[in-house]
Design a protein around this motif. Sequence first.
Motif, PDB file in Angstrom:
ATOM      1  N   ALA A 141       0.834  -1.203   0.000  1.00 18.01           N
ATOM      2  CA  ALA A 141       0.000   0.000   0.000  1.00 18.01           C
ATOM      3  C   ALA A 141       0.869   1.255   0.000  1.00 18.01           C
ATOM      4  O   ALA A 141       1.788   1.388   0.815  1.00 18.01           O
ATOM      5  N   ASN A 142       0.594   2.185  -0.942  1.00 17.96           N
ATOM      6  CA  ASN A 142       1.395   3.404  -1.023  1.00 17.96           C
ATOM      7  C   ASN A 142       0.554   4.539  -1.584  1.00 17.96           C
ATOM      8  O   ASN A 142      -0.562   4.330  -2.062  1.00 17.96           O
ATOM      9  N   ASN A 143       1.064   5.763  -1.540  1.00 15.40           N
ATOM     10  CA  ASN A 143       0.309   6.948  -1.957  1.00 15.40           C
ATOM     11  C   ASN A 143       0.474   7.301  -3.430  1.00 15.40           C
ATOM     12  O   ASN A 143       0.055   8.372  -3.866  1.00 15.40           O
ATOM     13  N   GLY A 144       1.099   6.423  -4.192  1.00 15.78           N
ATOM     14  CA  GLY A 144       1.247   6.669  -5.628  1.00 15.78           C
ATOM     15  C   GLY A 144       2.328   7.677  -5.983  1.00 15.78           C
ATOM     16  O   GLY A 144       2.403   8.122  -7.127  1.00 15.78           O
ATOM     17  N   LYS A 145       3.197   8.018  -5.027  1.00 18.89           N
ATOM     18  CA  LYS A 145       4.282   8.968  -5.282  1.00 18.89           C
ATOM     19  C   LYS A 145       5.625   8.294  -5.022  1.00 18.89           C
ATOM     20  O   LYS A 145       5.802   7.610  -4.005  1.00 18.89           O
ATOM     21  N   ALA A 146       6.549   8.499  -5.968  1.00 22.41           N
ATOM     22  CA  ALA A 146       7.863   7.867  -5.854  1.00 22.41           C
ATOM     23  C   ALA A 146       8.973   8.882  -6.034  1.00 22.41           C
ATOM     24  O   ALA A 146       8.844   9.849  -6.792  1.00 22.41           O
ATOM     25  N   GLY A 147      10.089   8.652  -5.335  1.00 22.59           N
ATOM     26  CA  GLY A 147      11.303   9.425  -5.540  1.00 22.59           C
ATOM     27  C   GLY A 147      12.232   8.646  -6.440  1.00 22.59           C
ATOM     28  O   GLY A 147      12.402   7.437  -6.265  1.00 22.59           O
ATOM     29  N   GLY A 148      12.828   9.340  -7.417  1.00 25.81           N
ATOM     30  CA  GLY A 148      13.727   8.690  -8.357  1.00 25.81           C
ATOM     31  C   GLY A 148      15.175   9.017  -8.062  1.00 25.81           C
ATOM     32  O   GLY A 148      15.595  10.168  -8.217  1.00 25.81           O
ATOM     33  N   LEU A 149      15.949   8.031  -7.649  1.00 25.73           N
ATOM     34  CA  LEU A 149      17.353   8.218  -7.280  1.00 25.73           C
ATOM     35  C   LEU A 149      18.227   7.737  -8.441  1.00 25.73           C
ATOM     36  O   LEU A 149      18.644   6.578  -8.504  1.00 25.73           O
TER      37      LEU A 149
END
Length: 439
Positions: free
Chosen positions: A193-201
Amino acid sequence: MGKAKGDLTRLRNRRRGPIWAAVAGVSALGLALSGCTVGGSSAAGDDHQLVIGFVSTQTGANAAFGQANTFVVDQIRTYLKAHPLVVDGEKYDVKIVVRDAQSDSTRAGDVAAELINSDNADVIVASSTPDIVDPVSEQCEANQIPCITTVAPWQPFAIRSGDKPADLKYSYHFFWGLEDVSAVYADIWKQVANNGKAGGLFPNDPDGQAWGANFPALTKTSGVTIKNPGLYPDGTKDFSAQVSAFKGTDVLVGVPIPPDFTTFWRQAKQQGYHPKVATIGKALLFPSSVDSLGKIANNLSTEVWWTPTAPYTSSLTGQSAKQLADAWEAKTHQQWTQPLGYAEALFEVAIAAVKKSGSTNPEDLVRTLAHLDVHTIVGEVHWGADPNVPPYIAKTPIAGGQWRLTKGGKYPFDLVVVENKLAPEVPLGGKPEPLSRDE
């Protein structure tokens, strides 16, 4: 049988002289790994000889990719001593000459040229990130020497400028693509389960450029939007800007080199960034990288392109994936590592190409490679089988895994397969679990 080795050597020397004069002064002294053979196919009386040049990554920032290479080379040498290579009824002496690229692109090209020019390699094999395999391929194309590479997504290998694949004649690559690893990661995200936002490293290297440019579109249907604050240089020591930009995202995705992720993840924890799921390529492939983080590595996710639980067998030695991993652990007293299988597969493919072509002639070998189909210890390697990739690309299986802390296990962490839609033959060991804020 193909052209006699002496004739082939003379042909090569005529072709190479003016092209690589600039590297003629590079000394072989100290470049070969312990036990490597120098000289190669021009030795008197060695008409039936196969020289395989191996551009390895023994040292530098990506040394973990080459950790198993010496072991594999020693094992292949031992096997071939007991089971000599026979091609069209003729026994061949197989020489493996190894050079360390030191995780450096320029050096990778230089040592590939040395293997071709000084050691008269019949075929070059190389692995470990586009930084290594691309310059090796370029040298082989210029010198018209067959090249077999792996352990780099096919896009940064094939597409080196613009948006179209290069027209390669002598280079043959086997691995998965960005479309595959992104599908694996997206499936893991869907199960946490997640908020649909990702950080791209994403670093400013060939892998980071390719992943950063392609992942947002490739994972769009997952419902997760990737925020990319910009490419950072390898070797960054302060990731405060990235940590600040990623706060509020439940997903982390990236492809940093191992030491950079160690730095980033420790700073992320210190600065209060706690994603629910992190899928990290490259850096999290290796037990050493995970062990260095301790318990804060629990449930970090990565791709799985080789595992001892896979039902694959070496076409050369007959070892199963588990037997290869067990042999590595018995010899080194270290946990198995994913590049182990692919190092073995490089030699399986090279030797299979020679046996099928009945020759060490470069043109015979590349004609054979164009349609070669080998069932290796990493799965099937079959060029020409997939119309959706360039003809010199053979795609291999990929799954997804999470590093789990063990309770009194032989090693601190186990890499548990949690996703296998693109490799259903690889058994699942569990389901994706969320990261803990307490670790």
